[in-house]
Design an enzyme around this catalytic site. Structure first.
Site, PDB file in Angstrom:
ATOM      1  N   ILE A  30       5.405  -4.650   9.831  1.00  0.00           N
ATOM      2  CA  ILE A  30       5.631  -4.113   8.484  1.00  0.00           C
ATOM      3  C   ILE A  30       5.224  -2.657   8.567  1.00  0.00           C
ATOM      4  CG2 ILE A  30       4.987  -4.229   6.055  1.00  0.00           C
ATOM      5  CD1 ILE A  30       4.650  -7.230   6.373  1.00  0.00           C
ATOM      6  N   LYS A  78       0.224 -10.106   8.198  1.00  0.00           N
ATOM      7  CA  LYS A  78       0.344  -8.719   8.628  1.00  0.00           C
ATOM      8  C   LYS A  78      -1.048  -8.308   9.072  1.00  0.00           C
ATOM      9  CE  LYS A  78       1.178  -3.992   7.004  1.00  0.00           C
ATOM     10  NZ  LYS A  78       1.521  -3.114   5.860  1.00  0.00           N
ATOM     11  N   TYR A 111      -2.523 -10.390   4.532  1.00  0.00           N
ATOM     12  CA  TYR A 111      -2.528  -8.985   4.958  1.00  0.00           C
ATOM     13  C   TYR A 111      -3.969  -8.557   5.170  1.00  0.00           C
ATOM     14  CZ  TYR A 111      -1.688  -3.887   4.673  1.00  0.00           C
ATOM     15  OH  TYR A 111      -1.652  -2.535   4.905  1.00  0.00           O
ATOM     16  N   ARG A 124      -8.871  -0.185   4.863  1.00  0.00           N
ATOM     17  CA  ARG A 124      -8.566   0.049   3.450  1.00  0.00           C
ATOM     18  C   ARG A 124      -9.446  -0.789   2.524  1.00  0.00           C
ATOM     19  NH1 ARG A 124      -4.580   3.645   0.998  1.00  0.00           N
ATOM     20  NH2 ARG A 124      -3.054   4.134   2.597  1.00  0.00           N
ATOM     21  N   THR A 168       0.829  -1.203   0.000  1.00  0.00           N
ATOM     22  CA  THR A 168       0.000   0.000   0.000  1.00  0.00           C
ATOM     23  C   THR A 168       0.863   1.252   0.000  1.00  0.00           C
ATOM     24  OG1 THR A 168      -1.670  -1.190   1.278  1.00  0.00           O
ATOM     25  CG2 THR A 168      -1.844   1.209   1.213  1.00  0.00           C
ATOM     26  N   THR A 169       1.888   1.262   0.857  1.00  0.00           N
ATOM     27  CA  THR A 169       2.774   2.424   0.968  1.00  0.00           C
ATOM     28  C   THR A 169       3.561   2.647  -0.318  1.00  0.00           C
ATOM     29  OG1 THR A 169       2.955   1.911   3.320  1.00  0.00           O
ATOM     30  CG2 THR A 169       4.503   3.520   2.447  1.00  0.00           C
ATOM     31  N   TYR A 201     -12.707  -3.669  -2.006  1.00  0.00           N
ATOM     32  CA  TYR A 201     -13.881  -3.127  -2.676  1.00  0.00           C
ATOM     33  C   TYR A 201     -15.039  -4.107  -2.801  1.00  0.00           C
ATOM     34  CZ  TYR A 201     -16.972  -0.733  -5.917  1.00  0.00           C
ATOM     35  OH  TYR A 201     -18.078  -0.163  -6.482  1.00  0.00           O
TER      36      TYR A 201
END
Length: 299
Positions: free
Chosen positions: A211, A169, A141, A146, A52-53, A115
């Site tokens: 993370i 994560k 994850y 999100r 994501t980052t 989504y």
């Protein structure tokens, strides 16, 4: 692959690496190489490219594979590389995970499909399909804020029985989820924090590292924090956590990775580029983040 799970390689401060970009949005490969070298020098225990980052949602599949390969090549076996390969369709995730494996990653970090809000059975089948089809260790994850879906502990327990699924994560926002997961998985299943501000609490419950977004700007400090806890110096870890908490907060004043990239640009480590729909950090947050960087000697 160089990752040795049995010897505990997947622990400590693992950076969720930003993808450096020029002002026009093009990937800055020179800065990417420099960031990798800096993280290794500063004691970062592992690198996640294209999570994501790393703005995975706005990179093409070709770019994602290229960034992963660039990081793997620059790391050159010095620390583990866990490639971000999650997407919101199973077919696309399988393809991206194949690309991560082919690029030489040690493992892949696979976010829950965002989504479309799959039920738990859909999540179970999603992960088992990926693990069946791609011969690489998989780290789940979970980040409901999100993705709009929460990978429940009971489902993690079921998925963890697949030999290629080695850890998670966890960023559900509740540190006690670690306890729920640990009751349902084998002892060698790795749990990592996905919330910088909650990492100490999660490690107290049994996580073995993080993370981290914050590790982008203070890699040595995050490495010392995690290393202190893992070596048994809980008091030092608590002291460092207290030092880090205001910085964690400042790096989420706007959507990640906007603040982290602004901070790294201020530190002269990357250009200022982001890709739409992300935009530059709002001016109202400049002073706060600058002051936090100064406070921890990052500027």
């Amino acid at each position: 692959m160089g990752l040795n799970i049995e010897n505990g390689f997947l622990k400590g401060s693992i950076v969720a690496l930003v993808t450096p970009m020029e002002e026009n949005g093009a990937v800055d490969w020179k800065s990417l190489d420099a960031l990798v070298d800096w993280h290794v020098e500063q004691g970062t225990h592992g690198i996640v490219p294209v999570g994501t980052t790393g703005e995975s949602a706005t990179l093409s599949a070709t770019e994602q594979a290229a960034v992963i390969a660039a990081v793997v090549n620059r790391v050159d076996g010095r620390i583990p590389v866990i490639a971000g390969t999650g997407a919101n369709s199973t077919q696309q995730t399988v393809a991206l995970t194949h690309a991560g494996r082919n690029a030489g990653a040690d493992a892949c970090l696979v976010v829950t499909p965002y989504y479309n809000k799959p039920p738990q059975e859909g999540l179970y089948r999603h992960y088992c399909t990926i693990a069946d089809e791609v011969d690489i260790p998989i780290v789940l994850y979970n980040v409901p804020s999100r993705t709009a879906c929460d990978l429940q502990a009971s489902t993690v327990g079921k998925i963890s029985q697949h030999e290629r699924v080695i850890g998670i994560k966890e960023a559900c926002g509740n540190p006690e989820r670690v306890v729920e997961i640990k009751e349902l998985v084998d002892d060698d299943f790795v749990i990592l924090s996905g919330e910088d501000g909650q990492t100490l609490a999660m490690m107290q419950y049994g996580a073995v590292g993080t993370i981290s977004v914050t590790a982008n700007v203070v890699p040595k400090l995050m490495s010392k924090f995690c290393g202190s806890f893992l070596s048994g110096d809980k008091d030092k870890a608590s002291e460092l956590d207290g030092l880090l908490q205001p910085l964690h907060e400042s790096l989420f004043l706007q959507t990640n990775p906007i603040p982290a990239k602004w901070a790294l640009h201020l530190m002269k480590r990357i250009p200022s580029g982001l890709r739409l729909p992300l935009v530059a950090l709002a001016e109202e947050h400049h002073v706060s983040i600058r002051n936090q960087l100064i406070r921890v000697d990052a500027l």
